[in-house]
Structures are given as structure tokens and as C-alpha cells.
Motif scaffolding. Structure first.
Motif, PDB file in Angstrom:
ATOM      1  N   SER A   1       0.811  -1.222   0.000  1.00  0.00           N
ATOM      2  CA  SER A   1       0.000   0.000   0.000  1.00  0.00           C
ATOM      3  C   SER A   1       0.841   1.267   0.000  1.00  0.00           C
ATOM      4  CB  SER A   1      -0.941   0.013   1.215  1.00  0.00           C
ATOM      5  OG  SER A   1      -1.878  -1.035   1.109  1.00  0.00           O
ATOM      6  N   LEU A   2       1.901   1.302   0.819  1.00  0.00           N
ATOM      7  CA  LEU A   2       2.726   2.509   0.871  1.00  0.00           C
ATOM      8  C   LEU A   2       3.305   2.831  -0.499  1.00  0.00           C
ATOM      9  CD1 LEU A   2       4.815   2.381   4.193  1.00  0.00           C
ATOM     10  CD2 LEU A   2       3.049   4.039   3.562  1.00  0.00           C
ATOM     11  N   SER A   3       3.818   1.834  -1.185  1.00  0.00           N
ATOM     12  CA  SER A   3       4.421   2.053  -2.496  1.00  0.00           C
ATOM     13  C   SER A   3       3.380   2.472  -3.523  1.00  0.00           C
ATOM     14  CB  SER A   3       5.133   0.782  -2.964  1.00  0.00           C
ATOM     15  OG  SER A   3       5.657   0.966  -4.263  1.00  0.00           O
ATOM     16  N   GLU A   4       2.246   1.802  -3.519  1.00  0.00           N
ATOM     17  CA  GLU A   4       1.208   2.134  -4.499  1.00  0.00           C
ATOM     18  C   GLU A   4       0.659   3.534  -4.259  1.00  0.00           C
ATOM     19  OE1 GLU A   4      -1.609  -1.060  -4.373  1.00  0.00           O
ATOM     20  OE2 GLU A   4      -0.409  -2.296  -5.742  1.00  0.00           O
ATOM     21  N   ASN A   5       0.474   3.901  -2.998  1.00  0.00           N
ATOM     22  CA  ASN A   5      -0.015   5.254  -2.693  1.00  0.00           C
ATOM     23  C   ASN A   5       1.011   6.312  -3.079  1.00  0.00           C
ATOM     24  OD1 ASN A   5      -2.384   4.199  -1.668  1.00  0.00           O
ATOM     25  ND2 ASN A   5      -1.700   4.248   0.468  1.00  0.00           N
ATOM     26  N   ALA A   6       2.296   6.032  -2.803  1.00  0.00           N
ATOM     27  CA  ALA A   6       3.352   6.983  -3.169  1.00  0.00           C
ATOM     28  C   ALA A   6       3.432   7.151  -4.681  1.00  0.00           C
ATOM     29  CB  ALA A   6       4.697   6.502  -2.624  1.00  0.00           C
ATOM     30  N   THR A   7       3.238   6.061  -5.410  1.00  0.00           N
ATOM     31  CA  THR A   7       3.280   6.120  -6.873  1.00  0.00           C
ATOM     32  C   THR A   7       2.154   6.994  -7.417  1.00  0.00           C
ATOM     33  OG1 THR A   7       4.295   3.934  -7.014  1.00  0.00           O
ATOM     34  CG2 THR A   7       3.192   4.751  -8.993  1.00  0.00           C
ATOM     35  N   VAL A   8       0.979   6.843  -6.856  1.00  0.00           N
ATOM     36  CA  VAL A   8      -0.162   7.662  -7.305  1.00  0.00           C
ATOM     37  C   VAL A   8       0.108   9.140  -7.052  1.00  0.00           C
ATOM     38  CG1 VAL A   8      -2.581   8.225  -6.847  1.00  0.00           C
ATOM     39  CG2 VAL A   8      -1.880   5.829  -7.061  1.00  0.00           C
ATOM     40  N   LEU A   9       0.592   9.466  -5.850  1.00  0.00           N
ATOM     41  CA  LEU A   9       0.893  10.861  -5.519  1.00  0.00           C
ATOM     42  C   LEU A   9       1.972  11.423  -6.441  1.00  0.00           C
ATOM     43  CD1 LEU A   9       0.946  10.570  -1.615  1.00  0.00           C
ATOM     44  CD2 LEU A   9      -0.818  11.696  -2.999  1.00  0.00           C
ATOM     45  N   TYR A  10       2.993  10.619  -6.664  1.00  0.00           N
ATOM     46  CA  TYR A  10       4.134  11.021  -7.501  1.00  0.00           C
ATOM     47  C   TYR A  10       3.689  11.303  -8.932  1.00  0.00           C
ATOM     48  CZ  TYR A  10       8.668  10.178  -9.899  1.00  0.00           C
ATOM     49  OH  TYR A  10       9.803  10.264 -10.671  1.00  0.00           O
ATOM     50  N   GLU A  11       2.916  10.408  -9.517  1.00  0.00           N
ATOM     51  CA  GLU A  11       2.471  10.596 -10.896  1.00  0.00           C
ATOM     52  C   GLU A  11       1.421  11.693 -11.012  1.00  0.00           C
ATOM     53  OE1 GLU A  11       3.797   9.590 -13.573  1.00  0.00           O
ATOM     54  OE2 GLU A  11       5.271   8.268 -12.621  1.00  0.00           O
ATOM     55  N   ASN A  12       0.680  11.933  -9.936  1.00  0.00           N
ATOM     56  CA  ASN A  12      -0.273  13.046  -9.956  1.00  0.00           C
ATOM     57  C   ASN A  12       0.437  14.385 -10.137  1.00  0.00           C
ATOM     58  OD1 ASN A  12      -2.574  11.520  -9.749  1.00  0.00           O
ATOM     59  ND2 ASN A  12      -2.804  11.786  -7.526  1.00  0.00           N
ATOM     60  N   VAL A  13       1.650  14.486  -9.579  1.00  0.00           N
ATOM     61  CA  VAL A  13       2.399  15.740  -9.732  1.00  0.00           C
ATOM     62  C   VAL A  13       2.889  15.888 -11.167  1.00  0.00           C
ATOM     63  CG1 VAL A  13       4.335  17.129  -8.904  1.00  0.00           C
ATOM     64  CG2 VAL A  13       3.059  15.703  -7.302  1.00  0.00           C
ATOM     65  N   ARG A  14       3.198  14.787 -11.832  1.00  0.00           N
ATOM     66  CA  ARG A  14       3.557  14.871 -13.247  1.00  0.00           C
ATOM     67  C   ARG A  14       2.362  15.433 -14.040  1.00  0.00           C
ATOM     68  NH1 ARG A  14       7.626  11.800 -15.636  1.00  0.00           N
ATOM     69  NH2 ARG A  14       7.328  10.100 -14.139  1.00  0.00           N
ATOM     70  N   ASN A  15       1.151  14.942 -13.712  1.00  0.00           N
ATOM     71  CA  ASN A  15      -0.054  15.460 -14.365  1.00  0.00           C
ATOM     72  C   ASN A  15      -0.240  16.943 -14.067  1.00  0.00           C
ATOM     73  OD1 ASN A  15      -0.577  12.824 -15.205  1.00  0.00           O
ATOM     74  ND2 ASN A  15      -1.960  12.392 -13.500  1.00  0.00           N
ATOM     75  N   GLN A  16      -0.010  17.304 -12.810  1.00  0.00           N
ATOM     76  CA  GLN A  16      -0.150  18.691 -12.366  1.00  0.00           C
ATOM     77  C   GLN A  16       0.833  19.601 -13.103  1.00  0.00           C
ATOM     78  OE1 GLN A  16       0.492  18.929  -8.167  1.00  0.00           O
ATOM     79  NE2 GLN A  16      -0.268  21.030  -7.967  1.00  0.00           N
ATOM     80  N   THR A  17       2.068  19.127 -13.275  1.00  0.00           N
ATOM     81  CA  THR A  17       3.090  19.898 -13.978  1.00  0.00           C
ATOM     82  C   THR A  17       2.740  20.049 -15.448  1.00  0.00           C
ATOM     83  OG1 THR A  17       4.744  19.022 -12.443  1.00  0.00           O
ATOM     84  CG2 THR A  17       5.569  20.036 -14.474  1.00  0.00           C
ATOM     85  N   ALA A  18       2.254  18.979 -16.057  1.00  0.00           N
ATOM     86  CA  ALA A  18       1.823  19.042 -17.453  1.00  0.00           C
ATOM     87  C   ALA A  18       0.693  20.043 -17.628  1.00  0.00           C
ATOM     88  CB  ALA A  18       1.388  17.652 -17.923  1.00  0.00           C
ATOM     89  N   ASP A  19      -0.249  20.065 -16.688  1.00  0.00           N
ATOM     90  CA  ASP A  19      -1.351  21.037 -16.756  1.00  0.00           C
ATOM     91  C   ASP A  19      -0.826  22.461 -16.635  1.00  0.00           C
ATOM     92  OD1 ASP A  19      -3.208  19.024 -17.023  1.00  0.00           O
ATOM     93  OD2 ASP A  19      -3.784  19.006 -14.904  1.00  0.00           O
ATOM     94  N   TYR A  20       0.142  22.661 -15.748  1.00  0.00           N
ATOM     95  CA  TYR A  20       0.704  23.998 -15.533  1.00  0.00           C
ATOM     96  C   TYR A  20       1.304  24.539 -16.828  1.00  0.00           C
ATOM     97  CZ  TYR A  20       3.614  27.684 -13.451  1.00  0.00           C
ATOM     98  OH  TYR A  20       4.208  28.896 -13.142  1.00  0.00           O
ATOM     99  N   PHE A  21       1.979  23.673 -17.585  1.00  0.00           N
ATOM    100  CA  PHE A  21       2.647  24.109 -18.813  1.00  0.00           C
ATOM    101  C   PHE A  21       1.807  23.867 -20.075  1.00  0.00           C
ATOM    102  CE2 PHE A  21       6.559  23.434 -16.170  1.00  0.00           C
ATOM    103  CZ  PHE A  21       7.010  24.741 -16.219  1.00  0.00           C
ATOM    104  N   GLY A  22       0.627  23.281 -19.930  1.00  0.00           N
ATOM    105  CA  GLY A  22      -0.242  23.079 -21.079  1.00  0.00           C
ATOM    106  C   GLY A  22       0.227  21.994 -22.024  1.00  0.00           C
TER     107      GLY A  22
END
Length: 411
Positions: free
Chosen positions: A66-87
Motif C-alpha cells: 500500500s505505501l508504495s502504491e499510494n506513493a506512486t499515485v501521488l508522484y504521478e499526480n504531480v507529473r499530471n499537475q506539472t503538465a497542466d501547468y505548462f499546457g
């Protein structure tokens, strides 16, 4: 999709969010004017990184617990967030240690695509990180390095530069979005249009512009764009590369090891597609999550309000500084992200910076990793006061008062 509430820009509340600003240095209130080197961090960024190590610490992409899977989701969410920031798309964002590593990643990755018949264009305005990797690439490939013309005051003559690009027909143009030394904003739209007409690949160093200018990279139409988290309120040791997906996948991997591989035998390996292809080893997970908190902090305000405040503070400081006899300003005051580059008479910038520190004022002194620009301007170094949206008028007043008193000590 959940809509984020846009907060009113309240400078007094904002300053309370940055704990580093609320201290004294040498018995004086801190006046932090070195955001061009690194921005201060809001409490939410500090809390997010601490919370990861306290409650969520695990490696990403590799565990079924669970710890690894939750960390992976949070980590990849920031990639999505960064992509949104730069369009851009999330698979066009590659995590690196910073803008410097991102440029080196591209330069190394292009090695097989550059020949002795090619030309790479750089500028005298750029940070060493956007000059040296291209020098190395031309040394390795036999390609030619061509330097874009720069006006005597450190600005670009766009028609002249476009003519230069048309004449040289470069394979790649590497250029900054905004000067880390002068703060001058580059007219990228015009230069990228010229470069694209010649079939050139364009890399933009966005280390200084990414927070202040918040570019839409699809509209900007560059091929590569690099940024550093620590210049966008985030942690140090983290940055990223945007690359057009089809171009990213043509690059050679910069580093090899775990995570970036598809298959490995004792004699042969295959690599995953971007962005994983360039993300070998355990990443800076806490840094990525902290950067996500930084982006959340930045985007809770209307960007136009941030720009308006920064320009107001910059104009106020420029006016006050210009009124001091003996001060020479080198920045373009009409097209600037909020950086004042200056000297006082023939005094060494280190001396003034040391005196200012005695008043709690933090500025930069030296060549600012732009020795070619200093040579172009005929200078050995300067002082640099770089502002961010968390600075206020009191910061400017204390800076000017300390500068006047420091000058009096020198005179």
C-alpha cells in the motif's frame, strides 16, 4: 473536474506563508532579494516533504504494498499537475535534478543526430548551463557553434537575429526565456517562428521564466523546455524537461540502470518509452511531492495578479535605485521578470553585497554564471536584486536605505 478556488492576492497573508522571510539577519529584518538564485518555500511545501518522510515513505513504481502504491499515485499526480501547468501532455514531462541536468540530457541525447555539417546556435545572454553542454556536443560531433548577435545593452535585435538564423540554418537553437542576470525577457515567439521556418529544433531555458511568466508551451511551440523546481517555490535537487513526445523518443538515454529498462539480458537491453526512458534509479520522490505543493500554492492565485504585483514592486525598486547617484543599471526596465542588475561607480560588487548583508539584505554579487554576458557588457561582475511576488514595498525601502548607508561607508 474539481475547480480550484482562486484566492485574493493578499501580500501580508502571503508573506506569513513563507517562514524564512520572517526572521532577522545580523539584527535586521531579512530582506530577501535573491529569488533568481532560489525562491523561498511556503509552509505547505515544507509540510508536504516532511509528511512524505513521516507517513508515506516508500519507493515508487516497484512495490505491490500500500505505501508504495499510494506513493506512486501521488508522484504521478504531480507529473499530471506539472503538465497542466505548462499546457502539455503528462508523458512529455521528464523529471531531472534541475534545468542544468535537463539541458545535458537533451545535448547528450542528440549526439547521434548531430554531424559535422550541422550548426548549433547559442547566445551570449545565457547561463553557462545553456552554453557549456552545447560546446561539449560540438566538440564531440564536429558540429559548428554559432553565437547569436546581442545588442550592446544586452537586448536582442529581433530582425537581426532572425537574419542570423536564416543565414546559419541551425540544427538547434538554444535560448533563454529570461536572463538570470539582467531579468530581460526574450521575444521567444518571434525567434522560435524564425527557427521553425529553418527546420531548427528549439530548446528554451525556462529556469527564470517558468514561475514569473507561466508559459503555455504548446502555444510557445518550442521543442524542449527546461525548468527547476527550486525557482518555482519547490525543493532543490529537482527539475524537469518538457519535450515533444515524438522528439523525446528519438533521444539516446542520458543515464541507464533500473526503472528505465524494458528488458535486460547479460548481452542486450531495451528501453522503455519516454518519460521512463530518462528516469533511471530511485527519483527524488519527496521533492516531486513538494513541487506539487508549490504548484498548488502558485495556482491558487490569479496569475495576472501575481504579475501585476511583481511589476509594481520592480518598478518601485527601479525608480528608487535610479535616483541614487553613481548607480548604473544594466537591466531592461521595460521588459523584465523582476531583476535589477547594477553597479555603484567602480566599487567591487562583493564589497557592497557584504555591507548590505550587514543590514539583513540578501542580494547576489559576481558574474552570475554568465561570464560571456559580463564580457559582452565589459564588466567583471555586478550586483543583482531579484524580486518575487512575496516581496513588498517595505523590502524595497529597507534595501534602498541599506544601500545608501553602505555607499556612505564606501565613500
Amino acid at each position: 473536474m474539481k475547480l480550484m478556488t482562486v484566492l485574493e492576492f493578499d501580500i501580508n497573508k502571503i508573506r506569513r506563508d513563507f517562514p524564512t522571510l520572517n526572521q532577522t539577519i545580523n539584527g535586521c529584518p531579512l530582506v530577501y532579494l535573491d529569488s533568481g538564485a532560489t525562491t523561498q518555500k511556503p509552509q505547505s511545501v515544507i509540510d508536504t516533504t516532511a509528511d512524505f518522510y513521516t507517513h508515506k515513505n516508500a519507493n515508487v513504481h516497484r512495490g505491490r504494498h500500500s505505501l508504495s502504491e499510494n506513493a506512486t499515485v501521488l508522484y504521478e499526480n504531480v507529473r499530471n499537475q506539472t503538465a497542466d501547468y505548462f499546457g502539455v501532455k503528462n508523458n512529455e514531462i521528464v523529471w531531472t535534478k534541475g534545468a542544468t541536468e535537463a539541458i545535458n540530457l537533451v545535448a547528450n541525447g542528440l549526439k547521434s543526430q548531430i554531424s559535422e555539417n550541422d550548426t548549433i546556435v547559442i547566445t551570449p545572454l545565457d547561463h553557462h548551463a545553456n552554453i557549456v553542454p552545447w560546446q561539449v556536443l560540438t566538440q564531440q560531433t564536429g558540429a559548428r557553434l554559432a553565437v547569436m548577435p546581442l545588442n550592446s545593452d544586452g537586448t536582442f535585435n529581433i530582425p537581426l537575429c532572425c537574419g542570423f538564423i536564416e543565414k546559419n540554418k541551425p540544427k538547434l537553437v538554444a535560448i533563454t526565456q529570461a536572463s538570470n542576470t539582467l531579468g530581460n525577457i526574450t521575444n521567444l515567439n518571434a525567434l522560435i517562428t524564425c527557427a521553425k521556418a529553418m527546420g531548427s529544433v528549439v530548446l528554451v531555458d525556462g529556469a527564470q521564466g517558468s514561475m514569473h511568466l507561466r508559459p503555455d508551451l504548446k502555444t510557445l511551440n518550442c521543442d524542449f523546455y527546461v525548468f527547476s523546481a527550486h525557482k518555482m517555490l519547490g525543493p532543490t535537487g529537482l527539475g524537469g524537461l518538457y519535450g515533444r513526445y515524438e522528439l523525446l523518443n528519438t533521444l539516446l538515454p542520458y543515464q541507464t540502470g533500473g526503472e528505465m529498462i524494458q528488458t535486460v539480458t547479460l548481452t542486450h537491453s531495451t528501453y522503455r518509452d519516454a518519460p521512463a526512458k530518462f528516469e533511471s534509479g530511485t527519483p527524488n520522490i519527496a521533492g516531486v511531492l513538494g513541487f506539487g505543493a508549490a504548484l498548488s500554492y502558485l495556482t491558487q492565485f490569479n496569475h495576472d495578479q501575481i504579475l501585476k504585483h511583481e511589476q509594481n514592486i520592480f518598478n518601485y525598486a527601479a525608480s528608487k535605485l535610479s535616483n541614487i547617484e553613481g548607480i548604473t543599471l544594466y537591466s531592461d526596465l521595460n521588459n523584465n521578470i523582476g531583476t535589477l542588475c547594477f553597479n555603484y561607480k567602480d566599487e567591487h560588487p562583493y564589497d557592497l553585497a557584504t555591507l548590505l548583508d550587514g543590514y539583513g539584505v540578501a542580494v547576489r554579487a559576481g558574474h552570475h554564471c554568465t561570464q560571456p554576458l559580463m564580457a559582452h557588457l565589459g564588466l567583471s561582475g555586478t550586483l543583482r536584486a531579484s524580486f518575487a511576488f512575496y516581496n513588498n514595498h517595505d523590502d524595497v525601502d529597507q534595501f534602498i536605505k541599506a544601500l545608501r548607508e553602505s555607499i556612505a561607508l564606501l565613500d
